[in-house]
Design a protein around this motif. Structure first.
Motif, PDB file in Angstrom:
ATOM      1  N   ASP A  45      34.453  35.168 -20.724  1.00  0.00           N
ATOM      2  CA  ASP A  45      33.343  34.957 -19.785  1.00  0.00           C
ATOM      3  C   ASP A  45      32.967  33.484 -19.654  1.00  0.00           C
ATOM      4  O   ASP A  45      32.651  33.010 -18.567  1.00  0.00           O
ATOM      5  CB  ASP A  45      32.096  35.730 -20.229  1.00  0.00           C
ATOM      6  N   ALA A  46      32.970  32.765 -20.782  1.00  0.00           N
ATOM      7  CA  ALA A  46      32.459  31.390 -20.780  1.00  0.00           C
ATOM      8  C   ALA A  46      33.524  30.326 -21.006  1.00  0.00           C
ATOM      9  O   ALA A  46      33.369  29.201 -20.550  1.00  0.00           O
ATOM     10  CB  ALA A  46      31.376  31.239 -21.853  1.00  0.00           C
ATOM     11  N   LEU A  47      34.606  30.683 -21.726  1.00  0.00           N
ATOM     12  CA  LEU A  47      35.612  29.679 -22.076  1.00  0.00           C
ATOM     13  C   LEU A  47      36.898  29.819 -21.259  1.00  0.00           C
ATOM     14  O   LEU A  47      37.872  29.140 -21.528  1.00  0.00           O
ATOM     15  CB  LEU A  47      35.932  29.758 -23.576  1.00  0.00           C
ATOM     16  N   PHE A  48      36.881  30.726 -20.267  1.00  0.00           N
ATOM     17  CA  PHE A  48      37.985  30.871 -19.302  1.00  0.00           C
ATOM     18  C   PHE A  48      39.302  31.287 -19.947  1.00  0.00           C
ATOM     19  O   PHE A  48      40.386  30.945 -19.458  1.00  0.00           O
ATOM     20  CB  PHE A  48      38.175  29.588 -18.475  1.00  0.00           C
ATOM     21  N   SER A  49      39.222  32.027 -21.072  1.00  0.00           N
ATOM     22  CA  SER A  49      40.434  32.508 -21.726  1.00  0.00           C
ATOM     23  C   SER A  49      41.236  33.397 -20.789  1.00  0.00           C
ATOM     24  O   SER A  49      40.679  34.216 -20.055  1.00  0.00           O
ATOM     25  CB  SER A  49      40.078  33.311 -22.977  1.00  0.00           C
ATOM     26  N   MET A  50      42.562  33.250 -20.856  1.00  0.00           N
ATOM     27  CA  MET A  50      43.454  34.092 -20.064  1.00  0.00           C
ATOM     28  C   MET A  50      44.110  35.171 -20.922  1.00  0.00           C
ATOM     29  O   MET A  50      45.027  35.852 -20.483  1.00  0.00           O
ATOM     30  CB  MET A  50      44.504  33.216 -19.369  1.00  0.00           C
ATOM     31  N   ARG A  51      43.602  35.338 -22.165  1.00  0.00           N
ATOM     32  CA  ARG A  51      44.146  36.378 -23.050  1.00  0.00           C
ATOM     33  C   ARG A  51      43.638  37.760 -22.658  1.00  0.00           C
ATOM     34  O   ARG A  51      44.148  38.763 -23.139  1.00  0.00           O
ATOM     35  CB  ARG A  51      43.744  36.106 -24.503  1.00  0.00           C
ATOM     36  N   CYS A  52      42.604  37.815 -21.834  1.00  0.00           N
ATOM     37  CA  CYS A  52      42.020  39.100 -21.431  1.00  0.00           C
ATOM     38  C   CYS A  52      41.683  39.030 -19.943  1.00  0.00           C
ATOM     39  O   CYS A  52      41.953  38.045 -19.279  1.00  0.00           O
ATOM     40  CB  CYS A  52      40.765  39.396 -22.260  1.00  0.00           C
ATOM     41  N   ASP A  53      41.069  40.097 -19.422  1.00  0.00           N
ATOM     42  CA  ASP A  53      40.675  40.106 -18.002  1.00  0.00           C
ATOM     43  C   ASP A  53      39.155  40.150 -17.869  1.00  0.00           C
ATOM     44  O   ASP A  53      38.631  40.439 -16.797  1.00  0.00           O
ATOM     45  CB  ASP A  53      41.327  41.298 -17.273  1.00  0.00           C
ATOM     46  N   CYS A  54      38.432  39.829 -18.963  1.00  0.00           N
ATOM     47  CA  CYS A  54      36.976  40.034 -18.982  1.00  0.00           C
ATOM     48  C   CYS A  54      36.219  39.118 -18.023  1.00  0.00           C
ATOM     49  O   CYS A  54      35.348  39.575 -17.273  1.00  0.00           O
ATOM     50  CB  CYS A  54      36.445  39.846 -20.398  1.00  0.00           C
ATOM     51  N   GLY A  55      36.541  37.807 -18.051  1.00  0.00           N
ATOM     52  CA  GLY A  55      35.850  36.875 -17.163  1.00  0.00           C
ATOM     53  C   GLY A  55      36.008  37.237 -15.697  1.00  0.00           C
ATOM     54  O   GLY A  55      35.010  37.379 -14.972  1.00  0.00           O
ATOM     55  N   PRO A  56      37.260  37.430 -15.237  1.00  0.00           N
ATOM     56  CA  PRO A  56      37.450  37.840 -13.841  1.00  0.00           C
ATOM     57  C   PRO A  56      36.758  39.174 -13.506  1.00  0.00           C
ATOM     58  O   PRO A  56      36.245  39.352 -12.404  1.00  0.00           O
ATOM     59  CB  PRO A  56      38.970  37.959 -13.712  1.00  0.00           C
ATOM     60  N   GLN A  57      36.734  40.117 -14.478  1.00  0.00           N
ATOM     61  CA  GLN A  57      36.069  41.400 -14.222  1.00  0.00           C
ATOM     62  C   GLN A  57      34.570  41.209 -14.032  1.00  0.00           C
ATOM     63  O   GLN A  57      33.966  41.834 -13.155  1.00  0.00           O
ATOM     64  CB  GLN A  57      36.323  42.372 -15.377  1.00  0.00           C
ATOM     65  N   LEU A  58      33.958  40.349 -14.838  1.00  0.00           N
ATOM     66  CA  LEU A  58      32.523  40.094 -14.701  1.00  0.00           C
ATOM     67  C   LEU A  58      32.216  39.453 -13.352  1.00  0.00           C
ATOM     68  O   LEU A  58      31.312  39.884 -12.632  1.00  0.00           O
ATOM     69  CB  LEU A  58      32.037  39.195 -15.842  1.00  0.00           C
ATOM     70  N   GLN A  59      33.005  38.437 -13.003  1.00  0.00           N
ATOM     71  CA  GLN A  59      32.774  37.747 -11.731  1.00  0.00           C
ATOM     72  C   GLN A  59      33.008  38.683 -10.540  1.00  0.00           C
ATOM     73  O   GLN A  59      32.242  38.664  -9.569  1.00  0.00           O
ATOM     74  CB  GLN A  59      33.671  36.515 -11.641  1.00  0.00           C
ATOM     75  N   ALA A  60      34.047  39.502 -10.632  1.00  0.00           N
ATOM     76  CA  ALA A  60      34.331  40.448  -9.542  1.00  0.00           C
ATOM     77  C   ALA A  60      33.197  41.458  -9.401  1.00  0.00           C
ATOM     78  O   ALA A  60      32.828  41.844  -8.282  1.00  0.00           O
ATOM     79  CB  ALA A  60      35.656  41.161  -9.796  1.00  0.00           C
ATOM     80  N   ALA A  61      32.625  41.888 -10.522  1.00  0.00           N
ATOM     81  CA  ALA A  61      31.510  42.846 -10.472  1.00  0.00           C
ATOM     82  C   ALA A  61      30.289  42.215  -9.811  1.00  0.00           C
ATOM     83  O   ALA A  61      29.628  42.848  -8.983  1.00  0.00           O
ATOM     84  CB  ALA A  61      31.162  43.319 -11.878  1.00  0.00           C
ATOM     85  N   MET A  62      29.988  40.976 -10.158  1.00  0.00           N
ATOM     86  CA  MET A  62      28.852  40.280  -9.538  1.00  0.00           C
ATOM     87  C   MET A  62      29.084  40.134  -8.038  1.00  0.00           C
ATOM     88  O   MET A  62      28.171  40.330  -7.229  1.00  0.00           O
ATOM     89  CB  MET A  62      28.634  38.921 -10.202  1.00  0.00           C
ATOM     90  N   HIS A  63      30.331  39.827  -7.667  1.00  0.00           N
ATOM     91  CA  HIS A  63      30.684  39.680  -6.255  1.00  0.00           C
ATOM     92  C   HIS A  63      30.526  41.009  -5.509  1.00  0.00           C
ATOM     93  O   HIS A  63      29.956  41.061  -4.409  1.00  0.00           O
ATOM     94  CB  HIS A  63      32.123  39.169  -6.147  1.00  0.00           C
ATOM     95  N   LYS A  64      31.011  42.101  -6.114  1.00  0.00           N
ATOM     96  CA  LYS A  64      30.924  43.419  -5.469  1.00  0.00           C
ATOM     97  C   LYS A  64      29.477  43.875  -5.306  1.00  0.00           C
ATOM     98  O   LYS A  64      29.107  44.448  -4.275  1.00  0.00           O
ATOM     99  CB  LYS A  64      31.718  44.456  -6.272  1.00  0.00           C
ATOM    100  N   VAL A  65      28.662  43.628  -6.332  1.00  0.00           N
ATOM    101  CA  VAL A  65      27.238  43.995  -6.246  1.00  0.00           C
ATOM    102  C   VAL A  65      26.564  43.186  -5.130  1.00  0.00           C
ATOM    103  O   VAL A  65      25.786  43.727  -4.339  1.00  0.00           O
ATOM    104  CB  VAL A  65      26.527  43.771  -7.596  1.00  0.00           C
ATOM    105  N   ALA A  66      26.891  41.885  -5.069  1.00  0.00           N
ATOM    106  CA  ALA A  66      26.292  41.040  -4.033  1.00  0.00           C
ATOM    107  C   ALA A  66      26.709  41.487  -2.634  1.00  0.00           C
ATOM    108  O   ALA A  66      25.881  41.523  -1.715  1.00  0.00           O
ATOM    109  CB  ALA A  66      26.687  39.580  -4.269  1.00  0.00           C
ATOM    110  N   LEU A  67      27.985  41.870  -2.482  1.00  0.00           N
ATOM    111  CA  LEU A  67      28.451  42.356  -1.176  1.00  0.00           C
ATOM    112  C   LEU A  67      27.719  43.636  -0.784  1.00  0.00           C
ATOM    113  O   LEU A  67      27.377  43.832   0.387  1.00  0.00           O
ATOM    114  CB  LEU A  67      29.962  42.618  -1.204  1.00  0.00           C
ATOM    115  N   ALA A  68      27.476  44.503  -1.765  1.00  0.00           N
ATOM    116  CA  ALA A  68      26.760  45.762  -1.494  1.00  0.00           C
ATOM    117  C   ALA A  68      25.273  45.516  -1.287  1.00  0.00           C
ATOM    118  O   ALA A  68      24.585  46.336  -0.667  1.00  0.00           O
ATOM    119  CB  ALA A  68      26.985  46.741  -2.652  1.00  0.00           C
TER     120      ALA A  68
END
Length: 200
Positions: free
Chosen positions: A58-81
Motif C-alpha cells: 500500500d505504501a512502499l509500492f512493493s510488487m511482491r503482491c497485488d495489495c496496493g493496486p487492489q486498494l487503489q482500484a477499490a477507491m477508484h471504483k467507489v468514486a466512479l459509483a
C-alpha cells in the motif's frame, strides 16, 4: 464489544473526497479505519472492499503482491459509483504482523510460497479475523454489501457473522512478473477466484 467508534473526518484523495471513520479495537490495541463515500445507510446494497493493511504494497509500492493496486482500484471504483465503503483493517501479512511478514518474505526468497512460508513460521495460511467488521458495519448502518473480492473465504466469513452479501464482484488488478507465483498460490492453495490471466 471491544471495537468502538472514535471520530470521523473528511479525506480528500486523487479519486475524490471520502469520509474517514476511525475505530479502536481495545482487545489488541489496533486502530482501523473505514472510508465511505455517499450515503451508505440506505437499503441499496453498498459497493464494498474489505482490505487488510499491507504496508509494503500500500505504501512502499512493493510488487511482491497485488495489495496496493487492489486498494487503489477499490477507491477508484467507489468514486466512479459515487457511493461505497472501504474497510481498512490493520491485519498486516494476513494477520501475522509486519516483522513476521518480513521473515516470511525471507523464506519466499529461498523458494517457499506464501502459504509454506507462513506455515514454516508456525502460523496458519491466513490468520485474519473478520469479526471486527460487525461493529463497524452496524455503526455505519450498512444493510447489505456488493463485495469487491476474489476470495470466497472472505465472503463466507462475512456471511457466517450475519452480513448480507448480495453479490461478489471480481477485483483483479496489479499482476506483474514479481507476483505471478504469489497469485498462483492465492488461486491454488487459498481458493481465490481469478476469471482469466487478464486484469481489468
Amino acid at each position: 464489544m471491544t471495537v468502538r467508534f472514535v471520530e470521523s473526518s473528511k479525506l480528500p484523495t486523487p479519486w475524490g473526497i471520502f469520509v474517514m471513520h476511525g475505530f479502536c479495537d481495545a482487545e489488541n490495541d489496533k486502530e482501523h479505519v473505514v472510508l465511505t463515500m455517499g450515503d451508505v445507510s440506505t437499503d441499496e446494497p453498498v459497493l464494498a472492499r474489505v482490505h487488510s493493511e499491507c504496508l509494503t504494497g500500500d505504501a512502499l509500492f512493493s510488487m511482491r503482491c497485488d495489495c496496493g493496486p487492489q486498494l487503489q482500484a477499490a477507491m477508484h471504483k467507489v468514486a466512479l459509483a459515487g457511493r461505497g465503503v472501504i474497510f481498512y483493517l490493520r491485519q498486516e501479512g494476513r494477520g501475522i504482523g509486519l516483522l513476521n511478514k518480513i521473515k516470511a518474505y525471507h523464506l519466499q526468497d529461498q523458494g517457499a510460497d506464501t502459504v509454506e512460508a507462513n506455515e514454516q513460521l508456525g502460523f496458519g495460511a491466513d490468520m485474519r479475523d473478520y469479526s471486527i467488521l460487525k461493529p463497524m458495519i452496524e455503526h455505519l448502518n450498512i444493510q447489505s454489501l456488493k463485495l469487491l473480492t476474489n476470495n470466497p473465504r472472505k465472503v463466507k466469513a462475512l456471511q457466517d457473522m450475519g452480513v448480507n452479501i448480495v453479490e461478489r464482484l471480481p477485483h483483479q488488478t496489479g499482476r506483474n512478473p514479481h507476483n505471478a507465483k504469489y497469485l498462483e498460490t492465492k488461486k491454488g492453495k487459498l481458493g481465490h477466484l481469478f476469471n482469466s490471466e487478464d486484469d481489468e
